[in-house]
Design an enzyme around this catalytic site. Structure first.
Site, short mmCIF file in Angstrom:
data_model
loop_
_atom_site.label_atom_id
_atom_site.label_comp_id
_atom_site.label_asym_id
_atom_site.label_seq_id
_atom_site.Cartn_x
_atom_site.Cartn_y
_atom_site.Cartn_z
N LYS A 138 0.61 -1.19 -0.07
CA LYS A 138 -0.28 -0.59 -0.28
C LYS A 138 0.91 1.02 0.31
O LYS A 138 0.61 1.89 -0.84
CB LYS A 138 -1.04 0.02 0.73
CG LYS A 138 -1.50 -0.89 0.86
CD LYS A 138 -2.95 -0.79 2.28
CE LYS A 138 -4.28 -1.58 1.29
NZ LYS A 138 -5.02 -1.35 2.43
N LYS A 197 -5.20 -10.11 -7.68
CA LYS A 197 -5.77 -10.21 -6.95
C LYS A 197 -6.71 -9.31 -7.23
O LYS A 197 -6.39 -8.06 -7.03
CB LYS A 197 -5.80 -9.77 -5.13
CG LYS A 197 -6.46 -9.92 -4.33
CD LYS A 197 -6.44 -9.05 -2.43
CE LYS A 197 -6.11 -7.61 -2.36
NZ LYS A 197 -5.69 -7.58 -1.07
N LYS A 244 -10.43 -3.54 -4.66
CA LYS A 244 -10.99 -2.01 -5.38
C LYS A 244 -10.60 -1.15 -5.91
O LYS A 244 -10.68 -0.32 -6.12
CB LYS A 244 -12.01 -1.97 -4.22
CG LYS A 244 -11.30 -2.13 -2.64
CD LYS A 244 -12.31 -1.52 -1.53
CE LYS A 244 -12.27 -2.21 -0.28
NZ LYS A 244 -13.17 -2.32 0.77
#
Ligand code: TYM
Length: 344
Positions: A119, A203, A206
């Site tokens: 992230k 994966k 969103k």
């Protein structure tokens, strides 16, 4: 695990962007299934708004997304009577215990978290401190209720291991064996990792910049069908046996989605579609996905028309959650010698 703790389920989802088919199949379906299991005394399903703000959230959008996740929980089949549905910021125990756990967890443990690395990316110096310490708040979510079982997708497994490490260190440092349980992840192997429709190695997420990579729970029937029609595949027909899917990430993913949505095994799906090309399989998958997901999206939209009703469910859930957390927090403050501490 043998434990003296009351069997209790806790899980959460972040109100950031749209919920995807990955969230639904990897976690939410399992949340709903656990409602039928009597061995659990309580089931807490949280909308983790405090986790969301580890990256900047537009305030109005955060409130909207929080209600949307609550609506998804209910539309997918969670019953606010049998499950405790609430948003994290309404129960102060999360932030309080989260701070205490940032003092229990070690820098070295957090440095190993792969999700932070993903992230934060190249811009680590500019990531919030909260993004780095995120898993300590997650441990607090679970342990404020002494939850013993945590239904999640594969990507949360490492955070659950850290939760267990924090629980064990707390129990050990303060000589209070079994104060906190060491919670077990509940991961459904078949749906633990739903992959992107554009690249079977990634994966479904969103935060993927390509909307075509995912099915959102609120996508219209037409859009769902279109995304499945355009999903990346290979030119070979489907194999007749599951072994034949190895090395074919996209085919494996689509067959896995079909199996999960139809409640069959991959072997059953291949018994029906083996030997056929994607020209035949994709329309069947599109029909099935539309039949299962579009009604949930419609129900979410209907529920979201009455914000007051959703807020009342969240307020009631928060009250019940706080009642469970209060005695735990009292003991935590006492154990640490923080005399009179806490809001409870
Ligand atoms: P979040 O919001 O990213 O995702 C919510 C749940 O959906 C699962 N999931 C998937 N499962 C399979 N395939 C996918 N492609 C996929 N994408 C998402 C996630 O594994 C997760 O179970 N840190 C958590 C939220 C959290 C939490 C907690 C969870 C905060 N506190 C305490 C459990 C217990 C998260 O970011 O999930």
């Amino acid at each position: 695990m043998t434990t003296t703790h009351t069997p209790r389920v806790f899980s959460g989802m972040q109100p950031t962007g749209n919920l995807t088919l990955g969230n639904y199949l990897g976690a939410l379906v399992n949340f709903v299934a656990l409602q039928e299991r009597d061995e659990f005394a309580d089931r807490l399903y949280c909308v983790v708004d405090l986790h969301a703000i580890t990256v900047f959230q537009e305030p109005a959008e955060l409130s909207r997304a929080t209600r949307e996740v609550a609506a998804a929980y209910i539309a997918a089949g969670l019953d606010p009577e049998r499950s405790i549905i609430f948003n994290q910021s309404r129960v102060t125990a999360h932030a309080e215990l989260g701070w205490i756990f940032t003092c229990v967890a070690r820098m070295g443990w957090l440095n190993r978290m792969t999700q932070f690395k993903e992230k934060a990316g190249k811009n680590k110096e500019n990531a919030s401190v909260g993004l780095f310490s995120y898993p300590t708040l997650m441990a607090a979510d679970i342990l404020a209720y002494r939850a013993t079982h945590v239904p999640v997708g594969e990507d949360q497994k490492q955070h659950l291991e850290l939760t267990r490490d924090i629980a064990a260190k707390f129990n050990n440092d303060f000589s209070v064996p079994d104060f906190f349980p060491l919670p077990e992840p509940l991961i459904q192997p078949e749906t633990a990792r739903i992959m992107s429709l554009r690249n079977g190695e990634n994966k479904m997420s969103k935060s993927d910049p390509s909307d075509a990579s995912r099915i959102n729970m609120t996508d219209s029937a037409d859009l769902i069908a279109q995304k499945i029609r355009k999903a990346k595949t290979d030119p070979e027909p489907l194999p007749s046996e599951v072994d034949g899917l190895s090395g074919r990430a996209e085919a494996m993913n689509l067959v896995g989605i079909y199996a999960a949505l139809s409640g069959q095994s991959k072997a059953d799906v291949l018994a029906e579609y083996g030997g056929q090309g994607f020209g035949a399989f994709k329309p069947a998958l599109a029909d099935l996905t539309v039949a299962k997901i579009a009604p949930i999206g419609e129900e979410m939209r209907r529920l979201l028309e009455d914000e007051g009703a959703i807020d009342a469910i969240l307020a009631d859930g928060a009250e019940r959650a706080a009642t469970l957390a209060r005695p735990v927090m009292r003991e935590v403050y006492d154990t640490l010698g923080l005399t009179g501490g806490g809001s409870a």
